[in-house]
Design a protein around this motif. Structure first.
Motif, PDB file in Angstrom:
ATOM      1  N   PRO A  59      -8.226  -2.806  -5.397  1.00  0.00           N
ATOM      2  CA  PRO A  59      -7.719  -2.078  -6.566  1.00  0.00           C
ATOM      3  C   PRO A  59      -8.314  -0.679  -6.718  1.00  0.00           C
ATOM      4  N   ILE A  60      -9.569  -0.494  -6.291  1.00  0.00           N
ATOM      5  CA  ILE A  60     -10.214   0.804  -6.581  1.00  0.00           C
ATOM      6  C   ILE A  60      -9.771   1.933  -5.641  1.00  0.00           C
ATOM      7  N   GLN A  61      -8.895   1.641  -4.671  1.00  0.00           N
ATOM      8  CA  GLN A  61      -8.386   2.742  -3.846  1.00  0.00           C
ATOM      9  C   GLN A  61      -6.972   3.163  -4.262  1.00  0.00           C
ATOM     10  N   PHE A  62      -6.459   2.550  -5.331  1.00  0.00           N
ATOM     11  CA  PHE A  62      -5.128   2.897  -5.848  1.00  0.00           C
ATOM     12  C   PHE A  62      -5.272   3.773  -7.090  1.00  0.00           C
ATOM     13  N   GLY A  63      -4.450   4.818  -7.178  1.00  0.00           N
ATOM     14  CA  GLY A  63      -4.406   5.642  -8.387  1.00  0.00           C
ATOM     15  C   GLY A  63      -3.611   4.922  -9.467  1.00  0.00           C
ATOM     16  N   PRO A  64      -3.725   5.405 -10.726  1.00  0.00           N
ATOM     17  CA  PRO A  64      -3.055   4.727 -11.844  1.00  0.00           C
ATOM     18  C   PRO A  64      -1.535   4.651 -11.703  1.00  0.00           C
ATOM     19  N   SER A  65      -0.921   5.643 -11.001  1.00  0.00           N
ATOM     20  CA  SER A  65       0.538   5.603 -10.884  1.00  0.00           C
ATOM     21  C   SER A  65       0.991   5.064  -9.524  1.00  0.00           C
ATOM     22  N   GLU A  66       0.064   4.466  -8.773  1.00  0.00           N
ATOM     23  CA  GLU A  66       0.421   3.964  -7.439  1.00  0.00           C
ATOM     24  C   GLU A  66       0.833   2.487  -7.485  1.00  0.00           C
ATOM     25  N   ASP A  67       1.084   1.937  -6.258  1.00  0.00           N
ATOM     26  CA  ASP A  67       1.786   0.649  -6.159  1.00  0.00           C
ATOM     27  C   ASP A  67       0.887  -0.583  -6.066  1.00  0.00           C
ATOM     28  N   LEU A  68      -0.251  -0.585  -6.769  1.00  0.00           N
ATOM     29  CA  LEU A  68      -1.165  -1.741  -6.704  1.00  0.00           C
ATOM     30  C   LEU A  68      -0.460  -3.053  -7.079  1.00  0.00           C
ATOM     31  N   ALA A  69       0.263  -3.050  -8.197  1.00  0.00           N
ATOM     32  CA  ALA A  69       0.870  -4.301  -8.684  1.00  0.00           C
ATOM     33  C   ALA A  69       1.989  -4.776  -7.754  1.00  0.00           C
ATOM     34  N   SER A  70       2.738  -3.821  -7.181  1.00  0.00           N
ATOM     35  CA  SER A  70       3.895  -4.218  -6.375  1.00  0.00           C
ATOM     36  C   SER A  70       3.575  -4.317  -4.877  1.00  0.00           C
ATOM     37  N   TYR A  71       2.316  -4.017  -4.492  1.00  0.00           N
ATOM     38  CA  TYR A  71       1.981  -4.039  -3.063  1.00  0.00           C
ATOM     39  C   TYR A  71       2.327  -5.425  -2.499  1.00  0.00           C
ATOM     40  N   PRO A  72       3.054  -5.478  -1.356  1.00  0.00           N
ATOM     41  CA  PRO A  72       3.534  -6.789  -0.872  1.00  0.00           C
ATOM     42  C   PRO A  72       2.398  -7.709  -0.420  1.00  0.00           C
ATOM     43  N   ARG A  73       2.564  -8.980  -0.704  1.00  0.00           N
ATOM     44  CA  ARG A  73       1.539  -9.969  -0.330  1.00  0.00           C
ATOM     45  C   ARG A  73       2.212 -11.208   0.264  1.00  0.00           C
ATOM     46  N   ASP A  74       1.653 -11.781   1.329  1.00  0.00           N
ATOM     47  CA  ASP A  74       2.181 -13.021   1.917  1.00  0.00           C
ATOM     48  C   ASP A  74       1.089 -13.653   2.788  1.00  0.00           C
ATOM     49  N   LEU A  75       0.193 -14.370   2.116  1.00  0.00           N
ATOM     50  CA  LEU A  75      -0.974 -14.908   2.833  1.00  0.00           C
ATOM     51  C   LEU A  75      -0.588 -15.961   3.876  1.00  0.00           C
ATOM     52  N   LYS A  76       0.532 -16.673   3.618  1.00  0.00           N
ATOM     53  CA  LYS A  76       0.950 -17.713   4.569  1.00  0.00           C
ATOM     54  C   LYS A  76       1.328 -17.057   5.910  1.00  0.00           C
ATOM     55  N   HIS A  77       2.168 -16.023   5.823  1.00  0.00           N
ATOM     56  CA  HIS A  77       2.561 -15.309   7.045  1.00  0.00           C
ATOM     57  C   HIS A  77       1.345 -14.642   7.695  1.00  0.00           C
ATOM     58  N   ASP A  78       0.476 -14.067   6.864  1.00  0.00           N
ATOM     59  CA  ASP A  78      -0.740 -13.415   7.397  1.00  0.00           C
ATOM     60  C   ASP A  78      -1.577 -14.412   8.202  1.00  0.00           C
ATOM     61  N   THR A  79      -1.681 -15.634   7.668  1.00  0.00           N
ATOM     62  CA  THR A  79      -2.495 -16.660   8.328  1.00  0.00           C
ATOM     63  C   THR A  79      -1.920 -16.981   9.714  1.00  0.00           C
ATOM     64  N   GLU A  80      -0.581 -17.096   9.778  1.00  0.00           N
ATOM     65  CA  GLU A  80       0.053 -17.386  11.075  1.00  0.00           C
ATOM     66  C   GLU A  80      -0.212 -16.256  12.069  1.00  0.00           C
ATOM     67  N   LEU A  81      -0.051 -15.002  11.586  1.00  0.00           N
ATOM     68  CA  LEU A  81      -0.221 -13.866  12.497  1.00  0.00           C
ATOM     69  C   LEU A  81      -1.667 -13.745  12.989  1.00  0.00           C
ATOM     70  N   VAL A  82      -2.620 -13.935  12.071  1.00  0.00           N
ATOM     71  CA  VAL A  82      -4.041 -13.842  12.463  1.00  0.00           C
ATOM     72  C   VAL A  82      -4.351 -14.906  13.518  1.00  0.00           C
ATOM     73  N   SER A  83      -3.824 -16.092  13.290  1.00  0.00           N
ATOM     74  CA  SER A  83      -4.067 -17.189  14.211  1.00  0.00           C
ATOM     75  C   SER A  83      -3.446 -16.894  15.585  1.00  0.00           C
ATOM     76  N   GLU A  84      -2.193 -16.425  15.590  1.00  0.00           N
ATOM     77  CA  GLU A  84      -1.513 -16.076  16.862  1.00  0.00           C
ATOM     78  C   GLU A  84      -2.261 -14.994  17.639  1.00  0.00           C
ATOM     79  N   CYS A  85      -2.865 -14.058  16.906  1.00  0.00           N
ATOM     80  CA  CYS A  85      -3.508 -12.912  17.572  1.00  0.00           C
ATOM     81  C   CYS A  85      -4.961 -13.183  17.941  1.00  0.00           C
ATOM     82  N   GLY A  86      -5.456 -14.377  17.635  1.00  0.00           N
ATOM     83  CA  GLY A  86      -6.802 -14.755  18.081  1.00  0.00           C
ATOM     84  C   GLY A  86      -7.894 -14.561  17.043  1.00  0.00           C
ATOM     85  N   GLY A  87      -7.537 -14.380  15.779  1.00  0.00           N
ATOM     86  CA  GLY A  87      -8.560 -14.269  14.724  1.00  0.00           C
ATOM     87  C   GLY A  87      -9.177 -15.630  14.434  1.00  0.00           C
TER      88      GLY A  87
END
Ligand code: AMP
Length: 281
Positions: A59-87
């Motif tokens: 949150p502290i790198q977003f300005g007051p009029s920037e897209d913090l609230a709408s920034y896209p999130r998808d932890l399920k997909h992230d988990t699959e990608l991290v796993s596929e890439c060797g994380g």
């Protein structure tokens, strides 16, 4: 693949890995991962025994009029990608896991942050440097991976690590692009189909600038104007900045006679996109 939420859990796991003699790489991200992030994770897993990927919309790198609230999130997909890439582990803290109520300590890198995105997004790099410092302290990686896509961020983090003697090696990674040249970005998801087509103008304009440099043009103003004219030919594009700076100090240049970074920020509709290239003489 482990997902943990608190700094304490990360420290515990990393301590166990280090006890076994494993090296640790860190890939800091804001999630909604794509192949660009994937390339960093793959490189980290080639070069380290264990890889931690942080997924945190800071949150502290977003300005007051920037897209913090709408920034896209998808932890399920992230988990699959991290796993596929060797994380090996995702660190996905909540804002309160990272910032206690009376948090008041920040890391500021001067000079390098006064231009480019730093001029347009006051406080952005202070937020980035603070969270990256916290991640370095929590994970204590041997190496950390950053994309050239965010060229100013990469230069600022390198400088911070040098100036503050942080015991980590910063590994830069090349920009991953879509087939039509658009740099992959979590924010591309904001684009309508018409805007998505228009967004190729960023890469097109940079290619024209690079062609001028390659054929011997050394006047920065001339190169910037070639880029601006190309961007202005797209009705949906609105220039935020077009700059040519020297690659290490990020100071504007007028005559190109050293390694330079050409960086642009452009609104396509309401979405602000960035892109860049470096040119080494
Ligand atoms: P972000 O999640 O946007 O904060 O990005 C996390 C890391 O991934 C940063 O070091 C970015 O520079 C890097 N990154 C994002 N997009 C790309 C891309 N298209 N190619 C290479 N690296 C990228």
């Amino acid at each position: 693949m482990k997902i943990v939420n608190t700094p304490e859990e990360v420290r515990k796991q990393v301590a166990l890995w280090k006890k076994e003699g494993f090296s640790v790489g860190l890939v800091p991200t804001m999630g909604f991962l794509h192949e660009g992030h994937g390339s960093l994770i793959k490189k980290a897993s080639e070069e380290n025994d264990k890889v931690v990927v942080s997924v945190f919309v800071n949150p502290i790198q977003f300005g007051p009029s920037e897209d913090l609230a709408s920034y896209p999130r998808d932890l399920k997909h992230d988990t699959e990608l991290v796993s596929e890439c060797g994380g090996d582990m995702i660190f996905s803290p909540s804002p309160s896991d990272m910032y206690c109520e009376d948090f008041c300590s920040f890391v500021d890198v001067e000079n390098l942050t006064s231009g480019l995105c730093g001029a347009k997004r006051p406080g952005h790099f202070r937020g980035v440097c603070t969270v990256v410092t916290k991640l370095f302290n929590i994970v204590q990686p041997e190496r950390a991976y950053f994309g050239q896509k965010d060229a100013q961020q990469l230069a600022v983090i390198k400088r911070m690590v040098r100036d503050l003697n942080v015991p980590v090696t910063i590994v830069p990674c090349p920009i991953v692009r879509e087939a039509d040249g658009l740099a992959k970005s979590s924010r591309n998801t904001y684009l309508s189909s018409e805007e998505r087509k228009a967004a190729v103008i960023l890469n097109k304009s940079l290619k024209k600038g690079l062609a001028a440099l390659t054929s011997g043009e050394r006047n920065a103003e001339v190169v910037k104007n070639i880029i601006k004219d190309t961007l202005n030919s797209e009705p949906l594009a609105k220039i935020d900045y077009v700059e040519i700076v020297d690659s290490s100090a990020l100071a504007p240049v007028t005559n190109i006679n050293s390694s330079i970074l050409t960086a642009i920020a452009v609104y396509i509709g309401k979405t602000r996109l960035i892109d860049n290239f470096t040119f080494n003489l």
